[in-house]
Design an enzyme around this catalytic site. Sequence first.
Site, short mmCIF file in Angstrom:
data_model
loop_
_atom_site.label_atom_id
_atom_site.label_comp_id
_atom_site.label_asym_id
_atom_site.label_seq_id
_atom_site.Cartn_x
_atom_site.Cartn_y
_atom_site.Cartn_z
N HIS A 49 0.78 -1.14 0.03
CA HIS A 49 0.06 -0.11 -0.07
C HIS A 49 0.83 1.31 0.00
O HIS A 49 1.26 1.83 0.97
CB HIS A 49 -0.94 0.07 1.27
CG HIS A 49 -1.69 -1.28 1.35
ND1 HIS A 49 -1.32 -2.49 1.87
CD2 HIS A 49 -3.37 -1.60 0.96
CE1 HIS A 49 -2.29 -3.39 1.65
NE2 HIS A 49 -3.51 -2.71 1.36
N HIS A 104 -3.95 3.37 -3.40
CA HIS A 104 -4.13 2.81 -2.15
C HIS A 104 -3.55 1.54 -1.77
O HIS A 104 -2.72 1.53 -0.94
CB HIS A 104 -5.58 2.67 -1.75
CG HIS A 104 -6.12 1.61 -0.70
ND1 HIS A 104 -5.99 2.06 0.75
CD2 HIS A 104 -6.09 0.19 -0.54
CE1 HIS A 104 -6.09 0.90 1.51
NE2 HIS A 104 -6.31 -0.32 0.72
N GLU A 164 -18.07 -4.53 24.26
CA GLU A 164 -17.22 -5.82 24.47
C GLU A 164 -16.11 -5.66 23.48
O GLU A 164 -14.82 -5.99 23.83
CB GLU A 164 -18.00 -6.70 23.96
CG GLU A 164 -19.30 -7.18 25.00
CD GLU A 164 -20.71 -6.42 24.78
OE1 GLU A 164 -20.54 -5.75 23.73
OE2 GLU A 164 -21.38 -6.58 25.49
N HIS A 176 -28.75 -16.26 24.11
CA HIS A 176 -27.76 -15.89 25.40
C HIS A 176 -26.78 -17.45 25.68
O HIS A 176 -26.11 -17.21 26.21
CB HIS A 176 -28.28 -15.62 26.67
CG HIS A 176 -28.71 -14.02 26.69
ND1 HIS A 176 -29.28 -13.47 25.55
CD2 HIS A 176 -28.19 -12.95 27.22
CE1 HIS A 176 -29.41 -12.15 25.86
NE2 HIS A 176 -28.75 -11.88 26.85
C1 LIG Z 1 -11.54 -4.85 9.57
C2 LIG Z 1 -11.12 -4.55 8.25
N1 LIG Z 1 -11.73 -4.47 7.30
C3 LIG Z 1 -11.21 -4.47 6.09
C4 LIG Z 1 -10.09 -4.24 5.77
C5 LIG Z 1 -9.50 -4.33 4.31
N2 LIG Z 1 -8.99 -3.13 4.05
C6 LIG Z 1 -7.69 -2.69 4.21
S1 LIG Z 1 -7.24 -1.18 3.93
C7 LIG Z 1 -9.10 -0.79 3.48
C8 LIG Z 1 -9.63 0.32 3.18
C9 LIG Z 1 -8.96 1.54 3.85
O1 LIG Z 1 -9.28 2.92 3.50
P1 LIG Z 1 -8.35 4.04 4.43
O2 LIG Z 1 -8.39 3.60 5.97
O3 LIG Z 1 -9.03 5.28 4.29
O4 LIG Z 1 -6.89 3.85 4.05
P2 LIG Z 1 -6.05 4.76 2.77
O5 LIG Z 1 -7.11 4.67 1.51
O6 LIG Z 1 -6.24 5.99 3.44
O7 LIG Z 1 -4.93 4.12 2.66
C10 LIG Z 1 -9.72 -1.91 3.61
C11 LIG Z 1 -11.30 -2.08 3.44
C12 LIG Z 1 -9.29 -4.28 7.01
N3 LIG Z 1 -7.92 -4.02 6.70
N4 LIG Z 1 -9.58 -4.30 8.09
#
Ligand SMILES: Cc1ncc(C[n+]2csc(CCOP(=O)(O)OP(=O)(O)O)c2C)c(N)n1
Length: 646
Positions: free
Chosen positions: A32, A261, A397, A459
């Site tokens: 990334h 990204h 939680e 539960h």
């Molecule tokens: C809980 C979770 N869901 C999905 C992902 C997959 N994922 C990695 S980065 C991302 C999008 C991130 O966007 P952002 O946080 O704005 O990062 P940027 O584009 O600025 O690098 C996703 C959905 C993850 N890492 N964690």
Amino acid sequence: MPTGEAVETVQLTLNTIRGLSMDAVQAANSGHPGLPMGAAAMGYALFARHLRFDPEAPDWFNRDRFILSAGHGSMLLYSLLFLTGYDLSLDDIKNFRQWGSKTPGHPENFMAPGVEMATGPLGQGFATGVGMAIAEEMLRAAFPDDVGHWTYAICSDGDLMEGVSHEAASLAGHLQLGRLVYLYDSNRVTIDGKTDLAYSDDVAGRFAAYGWHVSKCDGMDVDQVDQRIAGAKGDARPSLIVCTTTIGYGSPNKADSEQSHGSPLGVEEVKSAKIALGIPLEPLFFVPGEVREHMLEVGSRCRKERIASENKIDEALKKRLAGEMDHSWERHLPVFEGAMATRASSGKIINAIAKGAPQLVGGSADLTDSNQTEIIGGDTFSARSRMGRNIHFGVREHAMACAVNGLNLHGGLRAFGGTFLIFSDYMRPPIRLAALMRSGSIFVFTHDSIGLGEDGPTHQPIEHLMGLRAIPNLAVFRPADANETAAAWKIALERNEGPTALVLTRQPVPPLSLGIEGGLRGGYVLRESSTDPSLMLIATGSEVSICVEAREMLESEGIPTRVVSIPCWELFGEQPQEYRDSVLPPSVTARVSVEAGATLGWDRWIGSYGKAIGLDHFGASAPYKRIYEEFGLTPEKIADAARSLV
Ligand SMILES: Cc1ncc(C[n+]2csc(CCOP(=O)(O)OP(=O)(O)O)c2C)c(N)n1
């Protein structure tokens, strides 16, 4: 501002971070680049002008904690760690994402120095930092001359969309964790595209409503970020600095777009970006001498302070940080008599431990009485009382489990968090992460089966035990009685390299074991057969006593029956083969397992000829004894199953 920080050097440093990030992702052909390129100025402002750290002593107890919550931007962190002189080389950067490297795709705390926790699952870092900030407040209250640091994070759009960050922000605001400073990389881009596809929160307004101090700035401008951090440190509330940035900054065709990204920019685009930023095209992974020199100076900025603080550290704190704990509670354990729910014995044990071990802190997600997690006389941790040992996490939680991880990762404290076992589902991500991070987090789960009765199937956990057992490096302890519960706590406290889940009953169970030794091995012969066993009943928790009754019936019919209790599969599985075979002799193939939960997995102990009695369907609402009868978890039914095997 450190001496020698010329404007040109700063710019050169930002571009070096961008260049390293582009090159590493390109070389790995995955990763990334966008976040590090956009957030370089944020990272620089923090590391060069605020963060108190010393690469020569990554574990300095009073360092500021920094979490890259958006762990996918790992190259930002690795670049900063390398440049400031941590034990992370340029070769490690070149080996980004490769087998055995210190630079895995997402940061892992045990792989490289300076990485405080594993991040990647969005939102986890945000919420774990809240636990670290609670730890700092608690320890500063106890050791005001020694402890005083900040907890910082860089978090992203994705972090702030995740529900757990909402829970954690609400908790941090309520607790007024003023030493929490989060930099929000607001680049308004995620994987699918612009955030307006799915996100139109007034983030600043939301955080202000949580009780946070909120400021905004141009996140591409080091001086502005620096000033906002300084402002945040001067405010008694937790702070969110909304830093407006451009993802993939410098990339002519991919900046400000999801294309930068999560994949390499491409060889040609990297070249174009380098030209645009003024980075030489050759060599790859270029680090100008003045940048390295300047950043090493940044890395040595706090060395004197660190050495001085380590030299005068309070002895009691030193012991705590070394993980030393008073185990005298084992000698002073209450004598358990009569039937008692294991949640109740756990509550007594917590209080026995807490007397001698001030590092034990914890709480519950609004089920303190039900979970029996109160440290009596321990006061409540609050915005006004930082000495409190009982944390009311509220009905949160997920954030609770993250905070428990943060408290344990911080050092100096052992923390637990409680709720009903059914709601472990709400905590699974941080439980898994605790196991991965080798954090000694302790999770107290009560109301562990249909045995909770009238609250009914919403539960009553079914698949939860097996689901937890499937997590590597998590010890799942389901004790049968008070002694086994004491063993479970002892194991939990001694497990500094992994979390423990204590799975406890709501309903009373009779005393069965003679001491804690059996439980300490994870599995043992609880009732021996009259002669060589021809049958074994194997169980955990509340079903062990039912097996003991079934054994009486079978023995009276002349079937020599052994009862084996396996409160902790993981621990029993780690015992030498010889011991395991002595408990479960391979020659005895007539085996019945009994556990009020999913049977999937029991073949591990009962083999191909055994019979697993459990629940592979949802429970029901009724008094618990009736439910056990209806679902066949009775001595009679167990004996029936056993007879069919011998
Ligand atoms: C809980 C979770 N869901 C999905 C992902 C997959 N994922 C990695 S980065 C991302 C999008 C991130 O966007 P952002 O946080 O704005 O990062 P940027 O584009 O600025 O690098 C996703 C959905 C993850 N890492 N964690």
